[in-house]
Write a protein that holds these residues in place. Structure first.
Motif, PDB file in Angstrom:
ATOM      1  N   ALA A 103       0.861  -1.183   0.000  1.00 42.58           N
ATOM      2  CA  ALA A 103       0.000   0.000   0.000  1.00 42.58           C
ATOM      3  C   ALA A 103       0.891   1.225   0.000  1.00 42.58           C
ATOM      4  O   ALA A 103       2.045   1.181   0.427  1.00 42.58           O
ATOM      5  N   VAL A 104       0.342   2.325  -0.488  1.00 36.95           N
ATOM      6  CA  VAL A 104       1.036   3.611  -0.359  1.00 36.95           C
ATOM      7  C   VAL A 104       0.372   4.402   0.766  1.00 36.95           C
ATOM      8  O   VAL A 104      -0.790   4.194   1.104  1.00 36.95           O
ATOM      9  N   ASP A 105       1.135   5.306   1.320  1.00 42.87           N
ATOM     10  CA  ASP A 105       0.595   6.153   2.377  1.00 42.87           C
ATOM     11  C   ASP A 105      -0.322   7.231   1.826  1.00 42.87           C
ATOM     12  O   ASP A 105      -1.240   7.678   2.510  1.00 42.87           O
ATOM     13  N   LEU A 106      -0.062   7.630   0.571  1.00 41.68           N
ATOM     14  CA  LEU A 106      -0.848   8.710  -0.029  1.00 41.68           C
ATOM     15  C   LEU A 106      -0.906   8.491  -1.537  1.00 41.68           C
ATOM     16  O   LEU A 106       0.121   8.272  -2.180  1.00 41.68           O
ATOM     17  N   PHE A 107      -2.116   8.531  -2.093  1.00 43.85           N
ATOM     18  CA  PHE A 107      -2.323   8.402  -3.530  1.00 43.85           C
ATOM     19  C   PHE A 107      -3.024   9.661  -4.000  1.00 43.85           C
ATOM     20  O   PHE A 107      -4.036  10.070  -3.425  1.00 43.85           O
ATOM     21  N   LEU A 108      -2.464  10.285  -5.045  1.00 42.47           N
ATOM     22  CA  LEU A 108      -2.937  11.584  -5.500  1.00 42.47           C
ATOM     23  C   LEU A 108      -3.395  11.541  -6.948  1.00 42.47           C
ATOM     24  O   LEU A 108      -2.823  10.816  -7.773  1.00 42.47           O
ATOM     25  N   ILE A 109      -4.402  12.348  -7.292  1.00 42.03           N
ATOM     26  CA  ILE A 109      -4.696  12.670  -8.687  1.00 42.03           C
ATOM     27  C   ILE A 109      -3.663  13.698  -9.125  1.00 42.03           C
ATOM     28  O   ILE A 109      -3.578  14.778  -8.544  1.00 42.03           O
ATOM     29  N   HIS A 110      -2.865  13.382 -10.134  1.00 40.15           N
ATOM     30  CA  HIS A 110      -1.716  14.228 -10.478  1.00 40.15           C
ATOM     31  C   HIS A 110      -2.149  15.573 -11.061  1.00 40.15           C
ATOM     32  O   HIS A 110      -1.590  16.611 -10.698  1.00 40.15           O
ATOM     33  N   TRP A 111      -3.093  15.559 -11.976  1.00 43.89           N
ATOM     34  CA  TRP A 111      -3.657  16.786 -12.565  1.00 43.89           C
ATOM     35  C   TRP A 111      -5.156  16.581 -12.737  1.00 43.89           C
ATOM     36  O   TRP A 111      -5.604  15.469 -13.034  1.00 43.89           O
ATOM     37  N   PRO A 112      -5.940  17.642 -12.626  1.00 41.83           N
ATOM     38  CA  PRO A 112      -7.389  17.467 -12.772  1.00 41.83           C
ATOM     39  C   PRO A 112      -7.839  17.220 -14.210  1.00 41.83           C
ATOM     40  O   PRO A 112      -8.876  16.602 -14.425  1.00 41.83           O
ATOM     41  N   VAL A 113      -7.098  17.726 -15.193  1.00 41.60           N
ATOM     42  CA  VAL A 113      -7.463  17.645 -16.615  1.00 41.60           C
ATOM     43  C   VAL A 113      -8.947  18.015 -16.778  1.00 41.60           C
ATOM     44  O   VAL A 113      -9.756  17.199 -17.220  1.00 41.60           O
ATOM     45  N   PRO A 114      -9.320  19.243 -16.426  1.00 43.45           N
ATOM     46  CA  PRO A 114     -10.743  19.584 -16.348  1.00 43.45           C
ATOM     47  C   PRO A 114     -11.488  19.471 -17.667  1.00 43.45           C
ATOM     48  O   PRO A 114     -12.708  19.242 -17.665  1.00 43.45           O
ATOM     49  N   MET A 115     -10.787  19.604 -18.796  1.00 44.10           N
ATOM     50  CA  MET A 115     -11.492  19.491 -20.074  1.00 44.10           C
ATOM     51  C   MET A 115     -12.008  18.079 -20.346  1.00 44.10           C
ATOM     52  O   MET A 115     -12.945  17.896 -21.113  1.00 44.10           O
ATOM     53  N   GLU A 116     -11.421  17.089 -19.681  1.00 47.02           N
ATOM     54  CA  GLU A 116     -11.933  15.725 -19.778  1.00 47.02           C
ATOM     55  C   GLU A 116     -13.110  15.488 -18.832  1.00 47.02           C
ATOM     56  O   GLU A 116     -13.915  14.581 -19.036  1.00 47.02           O
ATOM     57  N   HIS A 117     -13.154  16.282 -17.785  1.00 50.45           N
ATOM     58  CA  HIS A 117     -14.228  16.236 -16.776  1.00 50.45           C
ATOM     59  C   HIS A 117     -14.438  14.832 -16.217  1.00 50.45           C
ATOM     60  O   HIS A 117     -15.572  14.341 -16.079  1.00 50.45           O
ATOM     61  N   ARG A 118     -13.325  14.179 -15.874  1.00 47.08           N
ATOM     62  CA  ARG A 118     -13.409  12.849 -15.259  1.00 47.08           C
ATOM     63  C   ARG A 118     -12.831  12.861 -13.847  1.00 47.08           C
ATOM     64  O   ARG A 118     -12.684  11.795 -13.240  1.00 47.08           O
ATOM     65  N   TYR A 119     -12.518  14.032 -13.322  1.00 54.43           N
ATOM     66  CA  TYR A 119     -11.863  14.080 -12.012  1.00 54.43           C
ATOM     67  C   TYR A 119     -12.799  13.676 -10.884  1.00 54.43           C
ATOM     68  O   TYR A 119     -12.337  13.134  -9.874  1.00 54.43           O
ATOM     69  N   ILE A 120     -14.113  13.878 -11.041  1.00 53.09           N
ATOM     70  CA  ILE A 120     -15.053  13.425 -10.006  1.00 53.09           C
ATOM     71  C   ILE A 120     -15.079  11.898  -9.971  1.00 53.09           C
ATOM     72  O   ILE A 120     -14.973  11.275  -8.900  1.00 53.09           O
ATOM     73  N   GLU A 121     -15.195  11.281 -11.128  1.00 48.47           N
ATOM     74  CA  GLU A 121     -15.198   9.827 -11.223  1.00 48.47           C
ATOM     75  C   GLU A 121     -13.882   9.256 -10.689  1.00 48.47           C
ATOM     76  O   GLU A 121     -13.870   8.239  -9.984  1.00 48.47           O
ATOM     77  N   THR A 122     -12.792   9.930 -11.013  1.00 52.78           N
ATOM     78  CA  THR A 122     -11.477   9.485 -10.537  1.00 52.78           C
ATOM     79  C   THR A 122     -11.382   9.613  -9.026  1.00 52.78           C
ATOM     80  O   THR A 122     -10.851   8.729  -8.341  1.00 52.78           O
ATOM     81  N   TRP A 123     -11.892  10.696  -8.491  1.00 54.04           N
ATOM     82  CA  TRP A 123     -11.875  10.892  -7.042  1.00 54.04           C
ATOM     83  C   TRP A 123     -12.710   9.822  -6.342  1.00 54.04           C
ATOM     84  O   TRP A 123     -12.315   9.293  -5.295  1.00 54.04           O
ATOM     85  N   GLN A 124     -13.854   9.481  -6.915  1.00 52.84           N
ATOM     86  CA  GLN A 124     -14.659   8.413  -6.344  1.00 52.84           C
ATOM     87  C   GLN A 124     -13.884   7.091  -6.338  1.00 52.84           C
ATOM     88  O   GLN A 124     -13.976   6.305  -5.383  1.00 52.84           O
ATOM     89  N   ALA A 125     -13.094   6.858  -7.375  1.00 49.73           N
ATOM     90  CA  ALA A 125     -12.274   5.649  -7.424  1.00 49.73           C
ATOM     91  C   ALA A 125     -11.213   5.673  -6.326  1.00 49.73           C
ATOM     92  O   ALA A 125     -10.943   4.635  -5.697  1.00 49.73           O
ATOM     93  N   LEU A 126     -10.624   6.839  -6.070  1.00 51.01           N
ATOM     94  CA  LEU A 126      -9.615   6.944  -5.010  1.00 51.01           C
ATOM     95  C   LEU A 126     -10.235   6.724  -3.635  1.00 51.01           C
ATOM     96  O   LEU A 126      -9.605   6.115  -2.756  1.00 51.01           O
ATOM     97  N   ILE A 127     -11.461   7.183  -3.445  1.00 52.33           N
ATOM     98  CA  ILE A 127     -12.155   6.936  -2.178  1.00 52.33           C
ATOM     99  C   ILE A 127     -12.292   5.428  -1.954  1.00 52.33           C
ATOM    100  O   ILE A 127     -12.061   4.921  -0.850  1.00 52.33           O
ATOM    101  N   GLN A 128     -12.639   4.711  -3.012  1.00 49.09           N
ATOM    102  CA  GLN A 128     -12.765   3.263  -2.915  1.00 49.09           C
ATOM    103  C   GLN A 128     -11.412   2.617  -2.617  1.00 49.09           C
ATOM    104  O   GLN A 128     -11.327   1.683  -1.793  1.00 49.09           O
ATOM    105  N   LEU A 129     -10.347   3.107  -3.228  1.00 51.80           N
ATOM    106  CA  LEU A 129      -9.013   2.556  -2.972  1.00 51.80           C
ATOM    107  C   LEU A 129      -8.590   2.791  -1.525  1.00 51.80           C
ATOM    108  O   LEU A 129      -7.944   1.944  -0.915  1.00 51.80           O
TER     109      LEU A 129
END
Length: 280
Positions: A103-129
């Motif tokens: 496991a890692v101590d901290l997992f980050l979204i590196h860039w939001p890439v807002p034009m793709e608008h997938r950062y919410i979905e990605t954040w939900q995936a990180l919550i699950q991780l």
């Protein structure tokens, strides 16, 4: 040299060393010796990312150091082309294999890439991780205020930290204030401004007065301001110097002089709202 350093508390109850080793551009034969030099100097936090192409070397250095895993704090990040519902888990599992960790101590979204608008979905995936234990804490990099608010509004979960470009020429005061109001820690990448700040007369003068290096003065400013910072160097002497800041104190006048250095055009890296590099 002291190896005793401060830690700061996440809103999830865990703690992180205030000063970590940044590893961007530490690749190949230089990576493992530099990381081992940092661990010997007293660093216990190591910041890497898939896109740095050095997770294997970070893992090798950790294994060779002999330092117990529970004394280390390891951060890695999901790259822009792995956003979405399922991809972050696959990306993290690949990172863990390269790092040789469970496991890692901290997992980050590196860039939001807002034009793709997938950062919410990605954040939900990180919550699950996080809930699955593959990442003990989760956060983001390079998120602006509106994006952070959207994470909260859509998921009810805020990052434990936001890693942003932050240095005396680019102080991001409004974003830091939002962090403070919402219990998000501020972590500085490029804390020395890619070196551009080191020759500023203010830091040359303060370094002379304090018998320190300009880099040490800048890092002391970060620490006294309550930031986390991940300075990067491949030079063992500079790595040791950058860590040897815990007894350095800046008075109110010095802090005010540094605060006055903020520039509207001080950004040296990419604009997070425009950055869209997908290859990796």
């Amino acid at each position: 040299m002291t190896t005793q350093q401060a830690t700061l508390a996440f809103h999830d109850g865990r703690r992180i060393p205030q000063l970590g080793l940044g590893t961007w551009k530490l690749t190949g034969e230089t990576a493992v010796p530099a990381i081992l030099a940092a661990l010997e100097a007293g660093y216990r936090a190591i910041d890497t990312a898939y896109i740095y192409y050095n997770e294997t070397e970070v893992g090798q250095a950790i294994a060779r150091s002999g330092i117990p895993r529970n004394e280390l704090f390891v951060t890695t990040k999901v790259w822009n082309n792995r956003h979405g519902h399922d991809e972050p888990k696959a990306a993290l599992e690949e990172s863990l294999e390269r790092l040789g960790l469970d496991a890692v101590d901290l997992f980050l979204i590196h860039w939001p890439v807002p034009m793709e608008h997938r950062y919410i979905e990605t954040w939900q995936a990180l919550i699950q991780l996080r809930d699955e234990g593959l990442a003990k804490s989760i956060g983001v990099c390079n998120f602006e205020i509106d994006l952070l608010q959207e994470l909260l509004d859509q998921t009810g979960v805020l990052p434990v930290l936001n890693q942003i470009e932050l240095h005396p020429y680019f102080q991001q005061k409004a974003l830091r204030a939002f962090h403070a109001d919402h219990g998000i820690l501020t972590q500085a990448w490029s804390p020395l401004g890619h070196g551009s700040v080191l020759q500023d007369p203010v830091f040359l003068e303060l370094a002379h007065q304090l018998q320190a290096t300009p880099a040490q003065v800048i890092l002391a400013w970060h620490l006294q301001s309550g930031h986390l910072a991940v300075p990067k160097s491949g030079n063992a002497q500079r790595i040791r110097e950058n860590f040897n800041v815990w007894n350095l104190h800046l008075d109110d006048d010095a802090m005010a002089r540094i605060a006055a250095l903020d520039r509207a055009d001080g950004r040296t890296g990419a604009d997070p709202m425009r950055f869209h590099l997908m290859e990796g």
